[in-house]
Structures are given as structure tokens and as C-alpha cells.
Design an enzyme around this catalytic site. Structure first.
Site, short mmCIF file in Angstrom:
data_model
loop_
_atom_site.label_atom_id
_atom_site.label_comp_id
_atom_site.label_asym_id
_atom_site.label_seq_id
_atom_site.Cartn_x
_atom_site.Cartn_y
_atom_site.Cartn_z
N LYS A 169 5.04 11.01 -22.73
CA LYS A 169 5.88 11.44 -23.87
C LYS A 169 5.50 10.66 -25.11
CE LYS A 169 8.48 7.51 -24.01
NZ LYS A 169 8.55 6.53 -25.05
N ASP A 222 14.02 5.57 -19.15
CA ASP A 222 13.19 6.70 -19.58
C ASP A 222 12.97 7.75 -18.49
OD1 ASP A 222 12.82 5.87 -22.15
OD2 ASP A 222 10.82 5.06 -21.85
P1 ATP Z 1 8.14 0.51 -20.72
O1 ATP Z 1 8.42 0.87 -22.16
O2 ATP Z 1 9.27 0.82 -19.79
O3 ATP Z 1 7.57 -0.87 -20.54
P2 ATP Z 1 5.68 2.04 -20.83
O4 ATP Z 1 5.77 3.48 -21.00
O5 ATP Z 1 5.32 1.25 -22.04
O6 ATP Z 1 7.04 1.53 -20.20
P3 ATP Z 1 4.40 1.99 -18.20
O7 ATP Z 1 3.03 2.56 -18.09
O8 ATP Z 1 5.51 2.74 -17.60
O9 ATP Z 1 4.64 1.65 -19.72
O10 ATP Z 1 4.30 0.51 -17.58
C1 ATP Z 1 5.30 -0.47 -17.73
C2 ATP Z 1 5.17 -1.46 -16.57
O11 ATP Z 1 5.55 -0.82 -15.37
C3 ATP Z 1 3.74 -1.96 -16.35
O12 ATP Z 1 3.72 -3.32 -16.60
C4 ATP Z 1 3.42 -1.68 -14.89
O13 ATP Z 1 3.00 -2.81 -14.21
C5 ATP Z 1 4.74 -1.19 -14.28
N1 ATP Z 1 4.61 0.02 -13.43
C6 ATP Z 1 5.35 0.28 -12.34
N2 ATP Z 1 5.04 1.47 -11.81
C7 ATP Z 1 4.07 2.01 -12.57
C8 ATP Z 1 3.35 3.23 -12.52
N3 ATP Z 1 3.57 4.15 -11.57
N4 ATP Z 1 2.44 3.45 -13.47
C9 ATP Z 1 2.23 2.53 -14.45
N5 ATP Z 1 2.88 1.35 -14.54
C10 ATP Z 1 3.80 1.07 -13.62
#
Ligand code: ATP
Length: 293
Positions: free
Chosen positions: A11, A136
């Protein structure tokens, strides 16, 4: 059904306002989230017991820290299902990039397990479980786009905008979401702008809506991380408009007029060593389209 493959989209936030800090430590936000073609693929396969995660990318957690693991554990336990699952995650969405990759993967796992084990849980119940996993997660159950409130978990359906070309670029730095919120000087504001934005989108005034897009978290991110500010500036100079940080970053996206232009800009960024891709916004959630079963 023994196996199911799902498309787990990312998103972008076309609008994100922070309304205040809550007593529980979270922040009250108001946001418009749109899904993009930049997606992961999640394949679930029935097992007699246990949950295993397989991902080629070593940055993806392989145990209980993975949101897919936690989603599977939660649904299997809550539904009293005797059985397990192996989960294969093929990553395209930047990790910790502000594009909701982990949350989207969790939503895909809930949706996929529901199909795999024929549990028959309605979408609303899966959304409720999803909100326990992360703020989210619920938005990734939207049909087209989402108007988001609360700490992010209160989602109202929004009609998608006409698919637009984007350039999505990542400066390759890490930003902790919590540290961005911590540094934010909270404006005196209400959800009025969010509601206006919603009306503009829903009444088809997309150009007006796009010209009013903003992300409150940029106040912190652009000041604290020059690499993000430079990338935003570069995309603006290359003709993207608007250009915004997605969520708490560091991913930056720019809306482009045409496919050719988007591809050209993405290639020029890649040539200079920046991870970038041209893709479109989606007008339907691909989670509900089964690729294979
Ligand atoms: P947020 O804003 O919640 O931190 P984001 O969208 O910026 O999320 P994500 O790719 O969801 O980033 O990753 C956030 C953290 O979640 C990472 O540090 C990672 O280690 C952990 N994580 C847990 N499960 C997953 C997954 N299936 N894919 C990617 N990261 C994951």
C-alpha cells in the site's frame, strides 16, 4: 484444497494525518491507503502439524517473529483447527519500507488459511483477528481502497482511484516507525482534511485530491533523513507529482502521467544505484483473486 497461492499487495498512503497521541501510547491517525501492484506471493500448504516459514530473502524472519507465522498460529488456535501449514513467502515489497509488506502477508495468511481449511470465517472476523496482529493488517482486507482511522485498524471501504502509474523508490536506509512518531511535533488538527480528501476521491475529483495529498510524518522523515529528502526532490525534478513518503518511509513514491515516463524514471534511478520500480495503483484487491489452488 491442499495448497493455495495468494497475491499480497503493498500500500501507499496518499494522505496521512496524525491527530494526536492516545492514552494507550498509540497515535490516532486518519489516512487514505491505496493498493499497488508491487506485491509478494504467499503460498500456503497444508501440513499435519506445526507452522514453517520459507523465504529466500534472509531479511524475512523465519520463525514466530514473522507476521505470517503469528497470523497462522492465531487463526489455527482460535478456530480449533487440528493441522499445520507451511508458508512460502516470495518478497518484492521492500522490507520495513512503509508499504505494509508484513501486514499484507499476515492478511494473506489469514485469508488463505480460511480457504485451505474451509473454515468459513467471514471477512469481518478475519479483520478483527488481523487488528490483533498489527494496526495495518485490516486495511489489506479492503476491496478497493481504504479510509483508515484509529491507530490504523478502523477501516472503511473507499472506491479506488483510476489506476495511476507510480515510481516507487527506496533509498536503502532503515527508519524505525516508532522513532518517527516519537519525534513528531503534533499539530493542532482534526480529521477535517481527511474527510475532505475522502469526498474529493469519492466524487471523482481525483486531480484535485491528488494535488492535496500529504503525509504528516514527512515533517520528521525529510528533516532527519536527507537521503529520503534528496530522493523526493529528484522524483519531483523528473516530473512526478505528487511525490510522497509512504507511511513512515523510507520508501518514496511519485505519481507519473504515463507508463513510458514511469519506466524511464525508474530505470534512471536504478542506473544510479537506487532500488526503484515502475508499477500501477490497483483498483481491486488481488488477495481475493486466487492465483492457484
Ligand atoms: P511497519 O511500519 O509496521 O514497521 P513496514 O511496512 O514499514 O511496517 P514491513 O515490511 O512490514 O515494514 O516490516 C516491518 C518489520 O516486520 C521488519 O523489521 C521485519 O523484520 C518484520 N516482519 C515480520 N514478518 C514479516 C514479513 N512477512 N515480511 C516482512 N517483514 C516482516
Amino acid at each position: 484444497m491442499k495448497q493455495v497461492t495468494l497475491i499480497s499487495p503493498s500500500k501507499i498512503n496518499l494522505f496521512l494525518e496524525v491527530l494526536g497521541r492516545r492514552d494507550d501510547g498509540y497515535h490516532e491517525i486518519c489516512s487514505i491507503a491505496v493498493l499497488t501492484e508491487l506485491s509478494d506471493t504467499i503460498t500456503l500448504e497444508r501440513r499435519t502439524s506445526g507452522i514453517t516459514i520459507w523465504a529466500k530473502n534472509p531479511k524475512v524472519p523465519s520463525g514466530p517473529d514473522n507476521l505470517c507465522y503469528r497470523a497462522a498460529d492465531l487463526l489455527l488456535r482460535h478456530s480449533g483447527t487440528h493441522g499445520g501449514v507451511s508458508i512460502r513467502i516470495e518478497k518484492q515489497i521492500p522490507i520495513a519500507g512503509g508499504m505494509g509488506g508484513g501486514s499484507s502477508n499476515a492478511a494473506a495468511t489469514l485469508w488463505g488459511l480460511n480457504l485451505l481449511y474451509d473454515l468459513g470465517w467471514p471477512r469481518e472476523e478475519l479483520i478483527g483477528l488481523g487488528s490483533v496482529l498489527g494496526s495495518d493488517v485490516p486495511l489489506f482486507f479492503c476491496r478497493e481502497a481504504a479510509f483508515v482511522r484509529g491507530r490504523g485498524e478502523r477501516v472503511e471501504e473507499l472506491a479506488a482511484l483510476t489506476p495511476r502509474w507510480l515510481v516507487i523508490a527506496n533509498p536503502g536506509i532503515e527508519i524505525l516507525t516508532a522513532s518517527v512518531y516519537r519525534r513528531l511535533r503534533l499539530p493542532l488538527t482534526s480529521d477535517k482534511t481527511g474527510v475532505t480528501m475522502r469526498v474529493l476521491f469519492e466524487s471523482g475529483q481525483e486531480e484535485a485530491a491528488l494535488s492535496h495529498c500529504f503525509n504528516r510524518l514527512e515533517d520528521v522523515v525529510l528533516e532527519a533523513y536527507p537521503a529520503v529528502a534528496n530522493l523526493k526532490q529528484r522524483l519531483l525534478l523528473l516530473g512526478a507529482s505528487p511525490v510522497l513518503v509512504s507511511g513512515s518511509g523510507p520508501t518514496v513514491f511519485g505519481v507519473m502521467r504515463e507508463a513510458e515516463m514511469a519506466k524511464r524514471v525508474a530505470s534512471s534511478l536504478v542506473e544510479s544505484g537506487i532500488t526503484a520500480v515502475a508499477c500501477r495503483t490497483l483498483d481491486r484487491n488481488p488477495l481475493f483473486l486466487l492465483a492457484d489452488h
